[in-house]
Design a protein around this motif. Structure first.
Motif, PDB file in Angstrom:
ATOM      1  N   PRO A   1     -88.716 -36.160   2.936  1.00 33.03           N
ATOM      2  CA  PRO A   1     -89.800 -36.110   3.267  1.00 33.03           C
ATOM      3  C   PRO A   1     -90.954 -36.693   1.762  1.00 33.03           C
ATOM      4  O   PRO A   1     -90.642 -37.163   1.404  1.00 33.03           O
TER       5      PRO A   1
ATOM      6  N   SER B   1     -93.740 -37.591   0.104  1.00 35.50           N
ATOM      7  CA  SER B   1     -95.077 -36.694  -0.699  1.00 35.50           C
ATOM      8  C   SER B   1     -96.630 -37.591  -0.479  1.00 35.50           C
ATOM      9  O   SER B   1     -96.248 -38.722  -0.427  1.00 35.50           O
TER      10      SER B   1
ATOM     11  N   SER C   1     -97.067 -32.919   0.804  1.00 39.69           N
ATOM     12  CA  SER C   1     -95.511 -33.620   1.393  1.00 39.69           C
ATOM     13  C   SER C   1     -95.897 -32.906   2.371  1.00 39.69           C
ATOM     14  O   SER C   1     -96.206 -32.325   3.765  1.00 39.69           O
TER      15      SER C   1
ATOM     16  N   ASN D   1     -93.549 -34.067   5.986  1.00 41.54           N
ATOM     17  CA  ASN D   1     -91.885 -34.220   7.116  1.00 41.54           C
ATOM     18  C   ASN D   1     -91.966 -34.424   8.431  1.00 41.54           C
ATOM     19  O   ASN D   1     -92.557 -33.840   9.296  1.00 41.54           O
TER      20      ASN D   1
END
Length: 964
Positions: A748, A750, A768, A770
């Protein structure tokens, strides 16, 4: 010489200077125009030098005029005089009380009445002798009666001007008239005002004794510094011992010239001349608590043991009702200080509170909730020790906060909102030292954390750290540094920790899908008491960790910085978990086995980073002259080998006839569990489970900042023609890609964003992203979002937003800006009584108004949720709150303040408080109202400002402690 002797006032405590004798002043004959003349007729012109009529005073009456004598002789001053020998001894050298230089002056004139043995100083007379100074409109010295008199004069309106002012050292007396006997050293002063310590004494008449003591008649004592005080303690008789104390007879309190019945048979007011501390009683306050009845609170004794230690013992007592005692509370505090070494404060409080309800509620609600204390007795212990840093020595510090596990003391005996609302407490006792002539340092720490809401407590006993500072190889081998290896260095760090907790976690295998023999499927708290000591020790965790770091240096190749390095870590455990499958119970049993376990991990890494800029410059003169964008990319690669020799972190257990409830198939038939189901042997251990597996991870980071150059319109000299303004302080993206994984290799991403707008609004965002797809159950799929039909780069999984804005005229460079002082610290002083007002705070009356706002928002992607009847889908915003606090200056002495919070998720205000402060010169009114919530109530206090009269106050309250 006689004048010098007379003006000395015989003086009180002048230091002796036997070795020095003042040289007599030669007196010159008076010119003819200065010889006193008879009283002039009306209409006499005013003298331009003195601004008064040319001497309108009558000539003195000559008593026993001397018979002339034609003989000429020399006096002791060397002047040749004729006539009868001086009957008062002007020409004879006398030995008097004058032992230092006397300075005297008068604005108008000084008249000597030799025959009457008097000297008179007119208009702003001033006499100084050593540390004694006397000022008045008229000073008369009658040396025949050994009397000195000082008094003021009335102006044309009848108002007294230049009243006598007597000063000796730190003592000052202002009066209507002063009479002082030189010989007996006694004095009488009328209409006197003098300051003693923090207080002021007014009296109609006082008599000063030779030893300095003063007896007063019809006097008053106050801490108000006005000529006509707002309040005072009125007494018919009083005795003052300067620098020590004031003692009065029967007295009563007068406020605004209105006598009150408040008083006592005698009064005692300490007036220490120095800052030397003294022991004494602490007068309690009284009031009525709605839950515990009438009380006397915070009364006791302060003991100044010596110059380094002060002890304060106070207590509260509650009357309760006719059937039940309301309880009590005791507090002991000891503060110690040794200059240039250390200082600290130790305090202990114990509270006994009845569990049963003492009084019925006075709440408007007909069925108010009542939460009884979970325990009758509760305590709180605090210790703070702060050393003064010294080179080459060890440092011992402590910060201990320990309370009853149920938090009963905080809810029933604490008069401070911040402490009342606090649920988590931390304690640390640390000793650290850097060895001399060695690159080794060590630290020994005892720490403890406590959560009174959950009743949990965790203690690290001990926590030992030993470190070896970075050592260069060429320095150790004693060889000449060369470019190839001059940056080669290594460091080492050792950590040993033993942890003890009463929070026993749940024992679950594969999130509870595998049955377990023994243990609890739910976490539970072990009560902290002596009978549970063996159970607490069984839950203790012990471990040791070794960290080796090898630095290969930093090199620059064509604007790219390259930093390689090697790390090696080992974790040592002294027990492990052992798993076994019981086919009869169809469950797994867990045993704790004592053994030595070594878990190594190692990796090599290399980091590359650089910076580049993009700049836009405008030609000519513009308000916005230039814009610069700075980009700092960095890339790193880390490699970890497969298995290093050591203990296994997992144990594979075959579950032959047990099925997976998620898939319905046997664990033994699942190809993932061909060797058995892996279970962690160090689950919930102090350093976790180090993963000793192959790792090839690529990490990346991209930092951005944007600045703008703005022309400075206030610059007239050309020294600072431009100012830099930050548009984006920081915009950072970071992530990684694991080459060693078979699935979900992209980690992921950030991000964080930070900026400030107009030096007022601060914006901070982080979150964050994904990149993977989800199925209908919210489980991740090993496919990227850009591979689906509806192309997306990433999905926002979580984020937070924080905004803060300050409306404050004290900020900025405007001419109207008012500089704000820093609020004083509330560090306790030796002997300082802890304020009972829980809402007491720093008030700055110089700021006309201020308003601070903070908004916080938290977002959590809930993902797809399967349809189910009656299920309510949770919202994506898990938290959203607005905080407001500020104040406004209504008048020069009246300030209104407030603070509030609103929770948008629960749609309720969380905490609201209104404050009011009124400055009454020598008094102050503080009021606070919390209209709702668990801390609802009000508190109002009218009190004298002086610390000497801190018990002179009136308090009314209905606080969060007694509003049930």
């Amino acid at each position: 010489m006689v004048l010098t002797l007379l003006l000395s006032l015989g003086l009180l405590t002048a230091p002796a200077r036997a070795q020095t004798t003042p040289t007599p002043t030669r007196q010159q004959p008076l010119p003819a125009q200065q010889v006193p003349q008879p009283t002039p007729a009306p209409g006499t012109q005013v003298s331009p030098s003195t601004n008064v009529q040319g001497d309108v005073r009558p000539l003195p009456t000559i008593v026993n005029p001397p018979k002339p004598d034609g003989r000429v002789r020399a006096d002791t001053t060397g002047l040749r005089v004729g006539g009868t020998p001086d009957s008062v001894g002007l020409g004879v050298g006398r030995k008097g009380a004058v032992e230092t230089t006397v300075l005297y002056k008068a604005k108008d004139s000084i008249r000597f009445e030799v025959q009457n043995k008097r000297a008179i100083l007119f208009d702003k007379a001033d006499v100084t002798y050593g540390d004694v100074n006397l000022k008045a409109a008229l000073i008369t010295v009658d040396y025949e009666r050994n009397l000195v008199t000082a008094e003021g004069v009335a102006d044309s309106t009848g108002k007294m001007q230049d009243r006598p002012l007597f000063t000796q050292g730190a003592e000052t007396y202002q009066a209507g008239r002063i009479d002082y006997n030189i010989k007996s050293k006694r004095g009488r002063i009328t209409d006197v005002v003098t300051q003693q310590g923090e207080g002021f004494i007014h009296a109609e008449k006082i008599k000063r004794q030779p030893n300095g003591d003063i007896n007063g008649l019809h006097g008053s004592y106050t801490t108000c510094n006005l000529e006509h005080p707002h309040f005072y303690i009125n007494a018919s008789k009083m005795k003052l011992i300067p620098g020590q104390q004031v003692i009065t007879g029967p007295f009563n309190l007068v406020i605004g010239d209105i006598p009150t019945p408040l008083g006592f048979l005698f009064g005692y007011f300490p007036t220490p001349k120095s800052n030397k501390r003294a022991s004494g009683l602490i007068i309690p306050t009284f009031g009525q608590a709605a839950d515990r009845g009438f009380f006397l609170r915070n009364g006791g004794y302060y003991w100044a043991a010596n110059d380094h230690i002060g002890v304060r013992l106070t207590g509260d007592i509650y009357a309760g009702n006719g059937d039940r005692f309301g309880g009590w509370r005791g507090t002991a505090e000891m503060q110690y200080i040794t200059r240039y070494k250390y200082n600290g404060l130790f305090s202990f409080g114990f509270n006994s509170n009845p569990i049963e309800r003492t009084f019925n509620s006075t709440d408007a609600n007909t069925n108010p909730t009542y939460t009884p204390p979970s325990s009758q007795n509760s305590f709180f212990l605090s210790w703070r020790h702060t050393p003064v840093p010294q080179p080459g020595g060890g440092r011992f510090s402590a910060s201990v906060n320990l309370t009853s596990s149920n938090g009963a003391y905080q809810r029933s005996a604490v008069f401070n909102q911040r402490n009342y609302l606090s649920a988590a407490f931390q304690s640390n006792i640390t000793y650290s030292k850097q060895l001399r002539n060695a690159p080794i340092n060590y630290s020994l720490q005892l720490s403890q954390t406590q959560d009174t809401r959950l009743g949990t407590m965790t203690a690290n006993l001990p926590d030992l750290t030993v470190g070896l500072a970075r050592q260069y190889v060429y320095d150790i081998l004693k060889i000449r540094p060369r470019k190839a290896y001059e940056q080669l260095a290594f460091s080492y760090n050792l950590t040993f920790q033993n942890s003890l907790t009463n929070n026993v976690p749940a024992r679950l295998l594969n999130s509870g899908s595998i049955p377990l023999l023994g243990g609890s499927r739910e976490p539970y708290i072990v009560p902290i008491k002596l009978g549970n000591l063996s159970q607490l020790l069984r839950n203790s965790q012990t471990g040791m960790k070794h960290d080796f770091n090898i630095t290969l240096g930093s090199y620059t190749v064509k604007h790219i910085n390259i930093s390689p390095g090697i790390t090696y870590n080992e974790v040592w455990y002294f027990k492990r978990l052992e798993y076994s499958y019981n086919p009869l119970a169809r469950a797994v049993a867990i045993d704790t086995v004592v053994s030595f376990n070594r878990l190594p991990t190692g990796s090599a890494n290399i980091n590359l980073n650089t910076s580049f800029y993009g700049t836009i410059i405008r030609k000519g003169n513009h308000k916005f002259q230039a814009l610069r964008h700075k980009v700092t990319p960095s890339v790193g690669f880390s490699y970890a080998p497969g298995k290093l020799p050591g203990s296994a972190a997992f144990q594979n257990v075959k579950l032959d006839d047990l099925r997976d409830p998620a898939t319905g198939q046997l664990y033994s038939s699942n190809p993932l569990y061909g060797d058995g189901v892996p279970f962690p042997q160090f689950n919930n251990f102090i350093y976790g489970v180090p993963l000793n597996r192959s790792n090839r991870r690529l990490s990346f980071q991209l930092q951005n900042s944007v600045e703008m150059k703005v022309r400075n319109s206030d610059d007239t000299t050309g020294t600072t023609p431009f100012n830099k303004v930050s548009l984006i302080r920081d915009l950072t993206f970071s992530g990684g890609y694991d080459l060693g994984r078979d699935t979900f290799q992209l980690e992921p991403i950030s991000f964080s964003f930070n900026t400030e707008v107009a030096r007022k609004l601060t914006v901070f965002i982080n979150g964050s992203l994904n990149p993977y797809q989800q199925d209908s159950l919210g489980r991740l799929r090993d496919k990227y979002l850009w591979q689906q039909s509806k192309v997306r780069l990433a999905r926002l999984t979580s984020a937070s937003l924080n905004l803060s804005y300050q409306f404050n005229p004290s900020q900025g460079n405007r001419k109207s800006a008012v500089k704000r002082d820093v609020a004083p610290l509330n560090d306790p002083q030796l002997g300082a009584v802890t304020p009972l007002n829980p809402y007491e705070d720093y008030v700055n009356f110089e700021i006309p108004w201020e308003l601070n706002t903070t908004f916080g928002l938290t977002y959590q992607n809930q993902g797809p949720l399967p349809a189910r009847f009656g299920r309510v889908r949770p919202g994506p915003y898990t938290a959203a709150s607005l905080n407001l606090n500020g104040s406004v200056k209504l008048t020069e002495s009246l300030r209104f303040g407030f603070s509030s919070n609103y929770d948008f998720v629960n749609k309720t205000p969380a905490f609201t408080r209104l404050d009011l402060t009124k400055d009454l010169h020598c008094w102050q009114i503080n009021g606070t109202w919390t209209p709702f919530g668990p801390a609802r109530g009000y508190f109002i206090t009218i009190a004298a400002k002086s610390a000497l009269l801190q018990s002179l106050k009136l308090s009314r309250n209905r606080t969060f402690l007694n509003n049930l």
